[in-house]
Design a protein around this motif. Structure first.
Motif, short mmCIF file in Angstrom:
data_model
loop_
_atom_site.label_atom_id
_atom_site.label_comp_id
_atom_site.label_asym_id
_atom_site.label_seq_id
_atom_site.Cartn_x
_atom_site.Cartn_y
_atom_site.Cartn_z
N ARG A 101 57.07 70.52 4.71
CA ARG A 101 56.51 70.96 5.14
C ARG A 101 54.97 70.27 4.34
NH1 ARG A 101 53.42 73.85 8.03
NH2 ARG A 101 50.98 74.65 7.74
N GLU A 102 54.99 69.23 3.41
CA GLU A 102 54.16 69.11 3.28
C GLU A 102 53.91 67.81 3.29
OE1 GLU A 102 51.21 69.07 0.60
OE2 GLU A 102 51.33 70.96 1.38
N THR A 103 55.38 67.02 4.13
CA THR A 103 55.44 65.58 4.45
C THR A 103 54.64 65.77 6.24
OG1 THR A 103 57.57 65.94 3.90
CG2 THR A 103 57.63 64.84 5.61
N ILE A 104 55.10 66.93 6.71
CA ILE A 104 54.35 67.05 8.63
C ILE A 104 52.65 67.29 7.86
CG2 ILE A 104 54.49 67.95 9.65
CD1 ILE A 104 56.74 67.03 9.79
N MET A 147 63.52 68.88 14.94
CA MET A 147 63.44 68.78 14.13
C MET A 147 62.30 68.46 12.66
SD MET A 147 64.75 65.58 11.34
CE MET A 147 63.25 64.87 10.95
N LEU A 148 60.70 68.04 12.71
CA LEU A 148 60.10 68.30 12.47
C LEU A 148 59.15 69.39 12.63
CD1 LEU A 148 60.06 64.81 13.06
CD2 LEU A 148 57.72 64.45 13.19
N GLU A 149 59.26 70.12 14.51
CA GLU A 149 58.83 71.51 14.20
C GLU A 149 59.51 72.32 13.12
OE1 GLU A 149 57.82 71.23 18.35
OE2 GLU A 149 59.43 71.83 17.70
N ALA A 150 61.15 71.95 12.54
CA ALA A 150 61.74 73.37 11.65
C ALA A 150 61.00 72.52 9.91
CB ALA A 150 63.14 72.29 11.73
N LEU A 151 60.77 71.64 9.95
CA LEU A 151 60.35 71.19 8.65
C LEU A 151 58.93 71.93 8.43
CD1 LEU A 151 60.81 66.95 8.78
CD2 LEU A 151 62.07 68.98 7.04
N SER A 152 58.32 71.17 9.50
CA SER A 152 56.99 72.37 9.29
C SER A 152 56.96 73.76 9.13
CB SER A 152 56.25 72.22 11.12
OG SER A 152 54.38 72.86 10.07
N ALA A 153 58.25 74.51 9.50
CA ALA A 153 58.33 76.07 9.37
C ALA A 153 58.90 76.37 8.08
CB ALA A 153 58.56 76.47 10.14
N GLY A 154 59.61 75.15 7.31
CA GLY A 154 59.25 75.26 6.43
C GLY A 154 61.10 75.81 5.75
N CYS A 155 61.75 75.29 6.93
CA CYS A 155 63.70 75.24 6.93
C CYS A 155 64.17 74.35 6.02
CB CYS A 155 62.95 74.49 8.13
SG CYS A 155 63.62 76.25 9.27
#
Length: 404
Positions: free
Chosen positions: A378-381, A317-325
């Protein structure tokens, strides 16, 4: 510093930490594990093997405890071998729960024992009684209570512990919270980054979706109720009726990673595909993917669906957020520790497949409005979970404990 990592599933949460420590010639890094596959640069891998599995005739309340004792016994024997090779660790850093750290204070009494505390079991109020269609029995309640036995020994024995999220720490007994620091493993934001306009083409598995306008993605280690797999399949059926050009990519193995297996030997994938008719030409089961291919899936995603019971949070989930999903996720803990509805993702009721479908459609129909949400994801991560920031802090934490 001499440090011994212990985790049955090499390298798991210790991947980046072990490599970073091994890069320093002043450190000697050993990794005790049952997993023979894989290697890390500069890390000496030491295999331990339990003498047997828990006996099937052992009382089912304590079968997991017997398994943990067998793991601890195997690590004790490994530690004896390491001592014979003149390796006496200053620090032992172990994943708590499966038993490898049970006897560390006996075999290495002067070593600092650090534990990664991922989960403390409760019959009520988190994962076990989350689904009303699966009521708990008295046997379930007793078995769940006993599963904490090796974790409680670690809580007592360890010098310090770490939990990846605040909610996961809250599951542990309050009297031990002062021992447990909240610190996530971190996400490699340099690797997991957006690529606007990315197309999905994975020739190794003959998957070519370069001409597909809408791709909904889903990632989990297994296909099970804990990660909302049944709800995923029901949602896909609704989506396929409404959106003829939508394709779904499902990454993960056809197995149960968390929770119960089915008694008749069938998998949840088998059951759900028998129950729910799908156009399988538009559903793509990839199995597990190497990291570069997994990244391509995230970068090409139109909408990424993440569902979980209140349980251990997935790295994906965090990797998806980081990738801008554009992440549509269940409104469950600890997801809500990271995602604010309408700010950096969209939250939905875990069980409401109609609502899940509506949210996915809303995101697909309004890509311009989703740009700011993707950016904030992405900013969250970057602000809170970036490996580049968290890894040095993690290393400093270990160093400070070693010097105490």
């Amino acid at each position: 510093m001499r440090i011994l990592f212990l985790h049955s599933n090499f390298p798991a949460q210790f991947r980046h930490l072990a490599v970073a420590l091994a890069q320093n010639s002043n450190h000697k890094v050993v990794f005790g594990t049952t997993r023979k596959e894989g290697a890390l640069p500069g890390v000496y891998k030491a295999i331990y093997t339990p003498s047997r599995e828990a006996h099937p005739q052992t009382h089912h309340y304590v079968r997991s405890l017997e398994g943990a004792v067998l793991q601890g016994q195997a690590v004790y024997r490994l530690a004896d071998q390491l001592k014979a090779q003149s390796f006496i660790p200053d620090v032992v850093y172990a994943h708590s729960g499966w038993g490898p750290s049970l006897f560390i204070k006996d075999i290495f009494p002067k070593a600092k024992l650090l534990c990664y505390f991922e989960w403390f079991y409760h019959a009520h109020g988190s994962d076990a009684d989350f689904d009303p269609s699966e009521p708990l029995t008295a046997d379930d309640e007793a078995r769940i209570r006993i599963k904490n036995a090796p974790i409680l020994i670690d809580l007592y024995s360890c010098d310090r512990g770490l939990a990846p999220t605040y909610w996961q720490r809250q599951q542990f007994p309050p009297e031990y919270h002062n021992k447990i620091k909240v610190h996530h493993d971190g996400v490699d934001t340099q690797f997991f980054q957006p690529q606007p306009g990315a197309k999905l083409f994975l020739p190794r598995i003959n998957l070519d979706l370069r001409e597909v306008p809408e791709i909904v993605t889903y990632v989990a280690r297994g296909m099970e109720p804990y990660r909302g797999f049944p709800q995923l399949i029901e949602t896909v059926a609704l989506l396929q009726k409404r959106r003829p050009q939508c394709h779904v990519v499902i990454v993960g193995e056809n197995r149960v990673a968390y929770g119960r297996t089915l008694p008749d030997g069938k998998t949840y994938k088998d059951v759900m595909l028998e129950k729910v008719p799908l156009d399988l030409n538009r559903v793509h089961f990839t199995g597990l993917l190497p990291y570069p291919e997994y990244l391509q899936v995230l970068q090409a995603s139109s909408v990424h669906l993440y569902l979980t019971r209140p349980f251990v949070l997935s790295w994906s989930m965090l990797e998806a957020l980081s990738a801008g999903c554009l992440v549509v996720a269940s409104n469950t803990a600890p997801v809500t520790e990271m995602i604010q509805d309408g700010i950096n993702g969209l939250l939905v009721d875990f069980f409401d497949t109609q609502a899940i479908c509506d949210r996915i459609e809303y995101a697909l129909d309004n890509p311009t409005q989703m740009v700011s949400i993707r950016h904030q994801a992405r900013e969250t991560i970057l602000e809170r979970y970036d490996l580049a920031q968290l890894l040095p802090q993690h290393l400093q934490w270990i160093q400070e404990i070693t010097e105490q």
